[in-house]
Enzyme design. Structure first.
Site, PDB file in Angstrom:
ATOM      1  N   CYS A 103       0.863  -1.178   0.000  1.00  0.00           N
ATOM      2  CA  CYS A 103       0.000   0.000   0.000  1.00  0.00           C
ATOM      3  C   CYS A 103       0.902   1.231   0.000  1.00  0.00           C
ATOM      4  O   CYS A 103       1.999   1.209   0.538  1.00  0.00           O
ATOM      5  CB  CYS A 103      -1.000   0.012   1.137  1.00  0.00           C
ATOM      6  SG  CYS A 103      -0.327   0.188   2.761  1.00  0.00           S
ATOM      7  N   SER A 104       0.421   2.276  -0.638  1.00  0.00           N
ATOM      8  CA  SER A 104       1.278   3.412  -0.933  1.00  0.00           C
ATOM      9  C   SER A 104       1.417   4.431   0.184  1.00  0.00           C
ATOM     10  O   SER A 104       2.345   5.224   0.172  1.00  0.00           O
ATOM     11  CB  SER A 104       0.789   4.108  -2.199  1.00  0.00           C
ATOM     12  OG  SER A 104      -0.536   4.529  -2.032  1.00  0.00           O
ATOM     13  N   THR A 105       0.530   4.413   1.139  1.00  0.00           N
ATOM     14  CA  THR A 105       0.631   5.406   2.212  1.00  0.00           C
ATOM     15  C   THR A 105       0.543   4.728   3.564  1.00  0.00           C
ATOM     16  O   THR A 105      -0.006   3.641   3.708  1.00  0.00           O
ATOM     17  CB  THR A 105      -0.497   6.462   2.118  1.00  0.00           C
ATOM     18  OG1 THR A 105      -1.738   5.818   2.371  1.00  0.00           O
ATOM     19  CG2 THR A 105      -0.520   7.146   0.766  1.00  0.00           C
ATOM     20  N   GLY A 110       3.666   1.955   2.842  1.00  0.00           N
ATOM     21  CA  GLY A 110       4.075   3.345   2.798  1.00  0.00           C
ATOM     22  C   GLY A 110       5.027   3.682   1.659  1.00  0.00           C
ATOM     23  O   GLY A 110       5.746   4.663   1.728  1.00  0.00           O
ATOM     24  N   LEU A 111       5.040   2.844   0.617  1.00  0.00           N
ATOM     25  CA  LEU A 111       5.895   3.095  -0.535  1.00  0.00           C
ATOM     26  C   LEU A 111       5.034   3.454  -1.734  1.00  0.00           C
ATOM     27  O   LEU A 111       4.195   2.670  -2.159  1.00  0.00           O
ATOM     28  CB  LEU A 111       6.755   1.869  -0.867  1.00  0.00           C
ATOM     29  CG  LEU A 111       7.688   1.400   0.245  1.00  0.00           C
ATOM     30  CD1 LEU A 111       8.400   0.123  -0.157  1.00  0.00           C
ATOM     31  CD2 LEU A 111       8.697   2.486   0.587  1.00  0.00           C
TER      32      LEU A 111
END
Length: 67
Positions: free
Chosen positions: A11-13, A40-41
């Site tokens: 997941c990006s955040t 978080g990437l």
């Protein structure tokens, strides 16, 4: 030699949660110790250690599962 399922979730955040992806991987038969995560990437970040670990774990005959 039996097939092993290797799971990968990202997941990006930091605000987002990986729970649903982890649950789906478990439903598909991926063992918890075979699930690799990146949290978080963003998509622009090319360094994804969880993906690198998942790809390193895959052997001939295995299946990489990404929900």
């Amino acid at each position: 030699m039996s097939e092993t399922l290797i799971g990968y979730a990202r997941c990006s955040t930091d605000e987002r949660d990986l729970t649903a992806q982890r649950q789906r991987l478990a439903e598909l038969g991926v063992a918890d110790e075979r699930i690799y995560l990146d949290h978080g990437l963003t998509g622009t970040n090319r360094k994804r250690p969880g993906l690198d670990q998942a790809l390193a774990a895959v052997r001939e005959g295995d299946t990489l599962v990404v929900p």
